[in-house]
Motif scaffolding. Structure first.
Motif, short mmCIF file in Angstrom:
data_model
loop_
_atom_site.label_atom_id
_atom_site.label_comp_id
_atom_site.label_asym_id
_atom_site.label_seq_id
_atom_site.Cartn_x
_atom_site.Cartn_y
_atom_site.Cartn_z
N THR A 296 0.85 -1.19 0.00
CA THR A 296 0.00 0.00 0.00
C THR A 296 0.88 1.24 0.00
N GLU A 297 0.33 2.31 -0.51
CA GLU A 297 1.07 3.58 -0.51
C GLU A 297 1.38 4.03 0.91
N GLU A 298 0.44 3.84 1.82
CA GLU A 298 0.64 4.22 3.22
C GLU A 298 1.80 3.42 3.84
N GLY A 299 1.82 2.12 3.57
CA GLY A 299 2.88 1.27 4.11
C GLY A 299 4.25 1.64 3.56
N GLN A 300 4.31 1.92 2.26
CA GLN A 300 5.59 2.31 1.67
C GLN A 300 6.04 3.67 2.19
N THR A 301 5.11 4.59 2.33
CA THR A 301 5.47 5.91 2.84
C THR A 301 6.03 5.80 4.25
N ARG A 302 5.40 5.00 5.08
CA ARG A 302 5.88 4.80 6.45
C ARG A 302 7.29 4.19 6.45
N PHE A 303 7.51 3.18 5.61
CA PHE A 303 8.81 2.51 5.52
C PHE A 303 9.89 3.47 5.01
N ILE A 304 9.61 4.18 3.94
CA ILE A 304 10.59 5.10 3.36
C ILE A 304 10.89 6.23 4.33
N ASN A 305 9.87 6.75 5.00
CA ASN A 305 10.11 7.80 6.00
C ASN A 305 10.96 7.30 7.16
N HIS A 306 10.76 6.05 7.57
CA HIS A 306 11.59 5.49 8.64
C HIS A 306 13.04 5.35 8.17
N CYS A 307 13.24 4.89 6.94
CA CYS A 307 14.59 4.81 6.37
C CYS A 307 15.24 6.19 6.33
N ARG A 308 14.49 7.19 5.92
CA ARG A 308 15.02 8.57 5.88
C ARG A 308 15.39 9.05 7.29
N ALA A 309 14.55 8.74 8.25
CA ALA A 309 14.82 9.15 9.63
C ALA A 309 16.08 8.47 10.17
N LEU A 310 16.27 7.20 9.85
CA LEU A 310 17.47 6.50 10.28
C LEU A 310 18.72 7.13 9.66
N ARG A 311 18.64 7.45 8.38
CA ARG A 311 19.78 8.09 7.70
C ARG A 311 20.09 9.45 8.32
N LYS A 312 19.05 10.23 8.55
CA LYS A 312 19.23 11.56 9.12
C LYS A 312 19.85 11.48 10.51
N ALA A 313 19.38 10.55 11.34
CA ALA A 313 19.93 10.39 12.69
C ALA A 313 21.41 10.01 12.62
N GLU A 314 21.77 9.14 11.69
CA GLU A 314 23.17 8.75 11.55
C GLU A 314 24.01 9.94 11.07
N GLN A 315 23.50 10.71 10.14
CA GLN A 315 24.23 11.88 9.66
C GLN A 315 24.41 12.91 10.77
N GLN A 316 23.39 13.10 11.60
CA GLN A 316 23.50 14.02 12.73
C GLN A 316 24.50 13.51 13.77
N ARG A 317 24.52 12.20 13.99
CA ARG A 317 25.48 11.60 14.92
C ARG A 317 26.91 11.88 14.45
N ARG A 318 27.13 11.74 13.15
CA ARG A 318 28.45 11.99 12.59
C ARG A 318 28.87 13.45 12.77
N LYS A 319 27.93 14.36 12.53
CA LYS A 319 28.24 15.79 12.68
C LYS A 319 28.59 16.12 14.12
N SER A 320 27.83 15.55 15.05
CA SER A 320 28.09 15.86 16.47
C SER A 320 29.43 15.28 16.92
N HIS A 321 29.82 14.15 16.38
CA HIS A 321 31.12 13.55 16.74
C HIS A 321 32.29 14.25 16.03
N ALA A 322 32.00 14.87 14.90
CA ALA A 322 33.05 15.56 14.17
C ALA A 322 33.47 16.84 14.90
N HIS A 323 32.58 17.41 15.71
CA HIS A 323 32.87 18.66 16.42
C HIS A 323 33.46 18.43 17.80
N VAL A 324 33.65 17.18 18.17
CA VAL A 324 34.16 16.88 19.51
C VAL A 324 35.67 16.89 19.52
#
Length: 134
Positions: free
Chosen positions: A106-134
């Motif tokens: 379903t479109e709803e199921g795919q949207t939820r899955f893709i948004n979760h993948c995007r959120a995981l990527r964003k969290a990892e990118q933010q983690r990298r940025k915060s560790h780069a400034h330490v």
């Protein structure tokens, strides 16, 4: 919407060379389309054929996201395992998440899955940025 080929909904493709080949093509097609939906086309895909008793595994391994399509040996259901990771050589990654292909029909199921993948990527990118400034 990413097309979900019927073989990805079929249980137990192992022990059938024709079904296993179709599963490989469909899994790779799904992952290529997922990479495009995530704004990251062109990432290489890997295929682990495995033995006769398994479906094989198709993998999209980006610098911040690991996604694998295979069939469970226990249930025979095709599913998607995904998690954030620290690099394209990080094979352990963070917490595993799974979703069943039926939820991606379903479109709803795919949207939820893709948004979760995007959120995981964003969290990892933010983690990298915060560790780069330490």
């Amino acid at each position: 919407m990413i097309p979900i080929r019927p073989i990805l909904l079929r249980p137990f493709v192992a022990y059938n060379a024709e079904h296993k080949h179709a599963f490989r093509l469909a899994a790779r097609h799904f992952l290529r389309n997922l990479a495009m939906a995530l704004g990251a086309p062109g990432h290489p895909l890997r295929w682990n054929e495995g033995g006769i008793a398994v479906s094989g595994e198709a993998t999209l391994h980006m610098d911040d996201l690991y996604v694998q399509v295979s069939q469970s040996l226990l249930t025979g259901k095709p599913d998607v395992l995904y998690r954030s990771c620290r690099s394209s050589t990080d094979y352990c990654g963070n917490q595993n998440n799974t979703t069943d292909f039926r939820s991606l029909t379903t479109e709803e199921g795919q949207t939820r899955f893709i948004n979760h993948c995007r959120a995981l990527r964003k969290a990892e990118q933010q983690r990298r940025k915060s560790h780069a400034h330490v």
